[in-house]
Design an enzyme around this catalytic site. Structure first.
Site, PDB file in Angstrom:
ATOM      1  N   GLY A 249     -69.496 -60.473  84.899  1.00  0.00           N
ATOM      2  CA  GLY A 249     -68.141 -60.942  84.612  1.00  0.00           C
ATOM      3  C   GLY A 249     -68.000 -61.743  83.336  1.00  0.00           C
ATOM      4  O   GLY A 249     -66.940 -62.308  83.072  1.00  0.00           O
ATOM      5  N   GLU A 291     -75.670 -59.731  86.586  1.00  0.00           N
ATOM      6  CA  GLU A 291     -75.247 -58.339  86.422  1.00  0.00           C
ATOM      7  C   GLU A 291     -74.206 -58.154  85.316  1.00  0.00           C
ATOM      8  O   GLU A 291     -73.059 -57.818  85.593  1.00  0.00           O
ATOM      9  CB  GLU A 291     -74.657 -57.841  87.750  1.00  0.00           C
ATOM     10  CG  GLU A 291     -75.601 -57.986  88.903  1.00  0.00           C
ATOM     11  CD  GLU A 291     -74.978 -57.599  90.241  1.00  0.00           C
ATOM     12  OE1 GLU A 291     -75.681 -56.992  91.045  1.00  0.00           O
ATOM     13  OE2 GLU A 291     -73.786 -57.905  90.460  1.00  0.00           O
ATOM     14  N   PRO A 292     -74.597 -58.353  84.076  1.00  0.00           N
ATOM     15  CA  PRO A 292     -73.627 -58.136  83.000  1.00  0.00           C
ATOM     16  C   PRO A 292     -73.340 -56.651  82.800  1.00  0.00           C
ATOM     17  O   PRO A 292     -74.248 -55.824  82.835  1.00  0.00           O
ATOM     18  CB  PRO A 292     -74.343 -58.703  81.765  1.00  0.00           C
ATOM     19  CG  PRO A 292     -75.803 -58.573  82.075  1.00  0.00           C
ATOM     20  CD  PRO A 292     -75.923 -58.742  83.562  1.00  0.00           C
ATOM     21  N   GLY A 293     -72.092 -56.320  82.629  1.00  0.00           N
ATOM     22  CA  GLY A 293     -71.705 -54.940  82.336  1.00  0.00           C
ATOM     23  C   GLY A 293     -70.987 -54.910  81.003  1.00  0.00           C
ATOM     24  O   GLY A 293     -71.543 -54.575  79.958  1.00  0.00           O
ATOM     25  N   ARG A 294     -69.723 -55.355  81.030  1.00  0.00           N
ATOM     26  CA  ARG A 294     -68.878 -55.389  79.840  1.00  0.00           C
ATOM     27  C   ARG A 294     -69.570 -56.085  78.659  1.00  0.00           C
ATOM     28  O   ARG A 294     -69.485 -55.618  77.527  1.00  0.00           O
ATOM     29  CB  ARG A 294     -67.597 -56.174  80.200  1.00  0.00           C
ATOM     30  CG  ARG A 294     -66.497 -56.105  79.189  1.00  0.00           C
ATOM     31  CD  ARG A 294     -65.414 -57.159  79.516  1.00  0.00           C
ATOM     32  NE  ARG A 294     -64.942 -57.069  80.892  1.00  0.00           N
ATOM     33  CZ  ARG A 294     -63.936 -56.288  81.310  1.00  0.00           C
ATOM     34  NH1 ARG A 294     -63.280 -55.546  80.453  1.00  0.00           N
ATOM     35  NH2 ARG A 294     -63.575 -56.279  82.575  1.00  0.00           N
ATOM     36  N   ARG A 331     -56.985 -48.368  80.224  1.00  0.00           N
ATOM     37  CA  ARG A 331     -56.889 -49.809  80.476  1.00  0.00           C
ATOM     38  C   ARG A 331     -55.547 -50.418  80.076  1.00  0.00           C
ATOM     39  O   ARG A 331     -55.146 -51.438  80.622  1.00  0.00           O
ATOM     40  CB  ARG A 331     -58.058 -50.565  79.827  1.00  0.00           C
ATOM     41  CG  ARG A 331     -59.390 -50.264  80.522  1.00  0.00           C
ATOM     42  CD  ARG A 331     -60.532 -51.119  80.000  1.00  0.00           C
ATOM     43  NE  ARG A 331     -60.434 -52.500  80.426  1.00  0.00           N
ATOM     44  CZ  ARG A 331     -60.111 -53.519  79.652  1.00  0.00           C
ATOM     45  NH1 ARG A 331     -59.848 -53.334  78.375  1.00  0.00           N
ATOM     46  NH2 ARG A 331     -60.058 -54.738  80.142  1.00  0.00           N
ATOM     47  N   TYR A 335     -53.907 -52.281  83.083  1.00  0.00           N
ATOM     48  CA  TYR A 335     -53.858 -53.751  83.040  1.00  0.00           C
ATOM     49  C   TYR A 335     -53.047 -54.322  81.879  1.00  0.00           C
ATOM     50  O   TYR A 335     -53.017 -55.530  81.701  1.00  0.00           O
ATOM     51  CB  TYR A 335     -55.253 -54.361  82.846  1.00  0.00           C
ATOM     52  CG  TYR A 335     -56.419 -53.812  83.610  1.00  0.00           C
ATOM     53  CD1 TYR A 335     -56.520 -54.006  84.989  1.00  0.00           C
ATOM     54  CD2 TYR A 335     -57.459 -53.174  82.952  1.00  0.00           C
ATOM     55  CE1 TYR A 335     -57.635 -53.544  85.673  1.00  0.00           C
ATOM     56  CE2 TYR A 335     -58.583 -52.719  83.636  1.00  0.00           C
ATOM     57  CZ  TYR A 335     -58.659 -52.903  85.005  1.00  0.00           C
ATOM     58  OH  TYR A 335     -59.768 -52.467  85.680  1.00  0.00           O
ATOM     59  N   CYS A 362     -48.406 -36.667  79.177  1.00  0.00           N
ATOM     60  CA  CYS A 362     -47.000 -36.570  79.556  1.00  0.00           C
ATOM     61  C   CYS A 362     -46.593 -37.706  80.486  1.00  0.00           C
ATOM     62  O   CYS A 362     -46.281 -37.499  81.661  1.00  0.00           O
ATOM     63  CB  CYS A 362     -46.727 -35.215  80.175  1.00  0.00           C
ATOM     64  SG  CYS A 362     -46.795 -33.940  78.931  1.00  0.00           S
ATOM     65  N   TYR A 391     -65.751 -49.677  80.243  1.00  0.00           N
ATOM     66  CA  TYR A 391     -64.589 -49.288  81.056  1.00  0.00           C
ATOM     67  C   TYR A 391     -63.605 -48.386  80.321  1.00  0.00           C
ATOM     68  O   TYR A 391     -62.403 -48.436  80.561  1.00  0.00           O
ATOM     69  CB  TYR A 391     -63.878 -50.530  81.625  1.00  0.00           C
ATOM     70  CG  TYR A 391     -64.818 -51.409  82.418  1.00  0.00           C
ATOM     71  CD1 TYR A 391     -65.380 -50.949  83.608  1.00  0.00           C
ATOM     72  CD2 TYR A 391     -65.196 -52.667  81.966  1.00  0.00           C
ATOM     73  CE1 TYR A 391     -66.269 -51.727  84.323  1.00  0.00           C
ATOM     74  CE2 TYR A 391     -66.089 -53.453  82.684  1.00  0.00           C
ATOM     75  CZ  TYR A 391     -66.622 -52.980  83.866  1.00  0.00           C
ATOM     76  OH  TYR A 391     -67.504 -53.734  84.560  1.00  0.00           O
TER      77      TYR A 391
HETATM   78  C1  LIG Z   1     -68.082 -54.971  87.942  1.00  0.00           C
HETATM   79  C2  LIG Z   1     -69.259 -55.676  88.473  1.00  0.00           C
HETATM   80  C3  LIG Z   1     -70.170 -56.279  87.614  1.00  0.00           C
HETATM   81  C4  LIG Z   1     -69.991 -56.286  86.122  1.00  0.00           C
HETATM   82  O1  LIG Z   1     -68.860 -56.905  85.682  1.00  0.00           O
HETATM   83  P1  LIG Z   1     -68.623 -57.137  84.104  1.00  0.00           P
HETATM   84  O2  LIG Z   1     -67.351 -57.844  84.036  1.00  0.00           O
HETATM   85  O3  LIG Z   1     -68.563 -55.797  83.487  1.00  0.00           O
HETATM   86  O4  LIG Z   1     -69.782 -57.932  83.609  1.00  0.00           O
HETATM   87  C5  LIG Z   1     -71.264 -56.877  88.165  1.00  0.00           C
HETATM   88  N1  LIG Z   1     -71.480 -56.907  89.489  1.00  0.00           N
HETATM   89  C6  LIG Z   1     -70.623 -56.331  90.362  1.00  0.00           C
HETATM   90  C7  LIG Z   1     -70.916 -56.371  91.799  1.00  0.00           C
HETATM   91  C8  LIG Z   1     -69.488 -55.713  89.881  1.00  0.00           C
HETATM   92  O5  LIG Z   1     -68.626 -55.168  90.745  1.00  0.00           O
END
Ligand SMILES: *Cc1c(COP(=O)(O)O)cnc(C)c1O
Length: 432
Positions: A249, A291-294, A331, A335, A362, A391
């Site tokens: 997050g 758990e970094p994603g973004r 997105r 959002y 469309c 995303y």
């Molecule tokens: C979406 C998610 C993440 C990653 O979130 P980011 O905002 O992309 O860092 C990590 N853990 C869980 C369980 C998630 O659902």
């Protein structure tokens, strides 16, 4: 100057990513096109891995949240950088396994995993299944009992922490579809239920409070709450769980006004909180997971479009239409997300107009941005939308039977396709 250091302007006045001229990428690979800077992605991976080493004695593991952008090459990168993986579906798991990602470093999340997904996870020996609810606990118990080997699980907990972010991406509060609530006692009951079960091995707890969070405070608050819960579990059951997964997050820059702290600041704060709190409660410092994603991929990617029709509606607005839209970036419609964008072949020119950038689907709502300050563009120009590394590709659809664009990665000044775009044949491939 830009949202990421990998983005710049060259001597021709063209936008570059990883040192490569984006107008040349558009010419070579066509548009719409996702471009990602692999070197910067790896740099981010190393920052996160390094921050656990520096701040937490290496007693943890970084899991890339693959839902942000999942493809074989991202899985390879994470494996090579010594990271684990967070997957949320059979498809993401399959992608990881297809490149021999070490299964024991895969964590399987999701609020409604199907029976077959759980079976697949057990059969492939994933490291942990993060159980979300009682139905899943029951299903997994049955599957695991038949397999004869106890399945290592964590429980997803709603810590009741408010994160200041968009309604749809907040996940830590009681009113959320994810996890067991702490404050109602539901989480403690689930812990006891999981412990009673011989075919499951409860090793830890997990929380994820939301996404695109800029403050370190909510993370510290969540960490404290979770460590307190570990201590409460020890008090009530006599067992000390050894793993604490604090989710992802971490916010990134979408525009110049966004000001996220450095990753190490997040980790420094989280680590210090966990160490201090577990010492004060007399429990061992847990193995930690983040758990970094973004924050791994978001700012390291951009999307290139070709400008088509420019429609000036007097006294109302000017629509600049591009050859992509909600099918490659949903997105904005989802959002109202704001993006930094500019004309890639006129990157040094002044931003002389205010426009609405529209897609080609469309739907009137199919926009990429409104009130956008942009260079004066004409049909044939290349438009770059920044910070689309997370995303976008992963949320893409084939709406209006538009093919999903290819993904190109740039590394060491060279570009190569890592995901091919959909051809017309791909689009009808499964039609009977
Ligand atoms: C979406 C998610 C993440 C990653 O979130 P980011 O905002 O992309 O860092 C990590 N853990 C869980 C369980 C998630 O659902």
């Amino acid at each position: 100057m830009f949202v990421s250091d990998c983005i710049n302007i060259n001597e021709r006045g063209h936008l570059t990513i990883g040192g490569v001229d984006t107008t040349e990428l558009a010419a070579e690979f066509g548009t719409p096109l996702y471009v990602m800077d692999e070197d910067s992605i790896r740099k981010n991976c190393r920052k996160f891995v390094g921050s656990i080493n520096e701040n937490y004695f290496g007693n943890g593991l970084v899991l890339y949240a693959s839902k942000a952008m999942c493809c074989k090459q991202m899985c390879r990168i994470c494996a090579e950088e010594g990271m684990g993986l967070d997957v949320v579906s059979g498809g993401e798991l399959y992608t990881a396994l297809s490149v021999d990602f070490p299964a024991d470093k895969i964590y399987f999340h999701g609020n409604n995993k199907s029976k077959s997904e759980l079976q697949m996870a057990v059969d492939s020996g994933v490291g942990r299944i993060v159980v979300d609810n009682y139905t899943e606990l029951q299903t997994l118990e049955d599957i695991s009992a038949k397999s004869g080997v106890p399945t290592a699980i964590m429980l997803r907990v709603k810590p009741g922490v408010e994160a200041h972010t968009h309604e749809f991406i907040k996940t830590g509060q009681v009113d959320s579809k994810f996890g067991f609530a702490l404050e109602t006692g539901e989480a403690m009951e689930a812990v006891k239920e999981a412990m009673r079960n011989e075919s499951l091995e409860l090793v830890g707890i997990h929380c994820h409070i939301g996404s695109q969070i800029f403050e370190t405070e909510p993370f510290a608050h969540a960490a404290e709450t979770m460590v307190q819960f570990l201590a409460d579990i020890k008090k009530e059951t006599g067992f000390e769980l050894r793993e604490l997964n604090l989710g992802g997050g971490f916010g990134i820059k979408y525009s110049k006004n966004d000001n996220p702290p450095d990753f190490s600041e997040y980790m420094g704060r989280i680590s210090a909180t966990v160490v201090k709190k577990s010492a004060s409660l007399g429990i061992k410092t847990p193995f930690i997971l983040i758990e970094p994603g973004r924050s791994i991929v978001g700012a390291e990617g951009l999307t290139l479009y070709t400008v088509g029709a420019v429609k000036k509606i007097p006294d109302i607005r000017t629509y600049v239409s591009v050859d992509g839209g909600m099918f490659d970036n949903p997105r904005y419609i989802l959002y109202g997300s704001e993006y930094e964008m500019l004309c890639a072949n006129k990157a040094n020119e002044p931003r002389g107009s205010t426009v609405t950038v529209a897609g080609k689907c469309c739907e009137s709502g199919d926009l990429i941005g409104e009130g956008v300050r942009l260079q004066n563009v004409v049909p044939g120009d290349t438009l770059a939308v920044l910070s689309t590394g997370a995303y976008n590709f992963s949320m893409a659809s084939a709406y209006n039977r538009n093919g999903r664009p290819p993904v190109v990665m740039v590394s060491g000044g060279k570009a190569r396709v890592v995901v091919k775009g959909d051809s017309y044949d791909d689009i009808i491939m499964n039609d009977i």
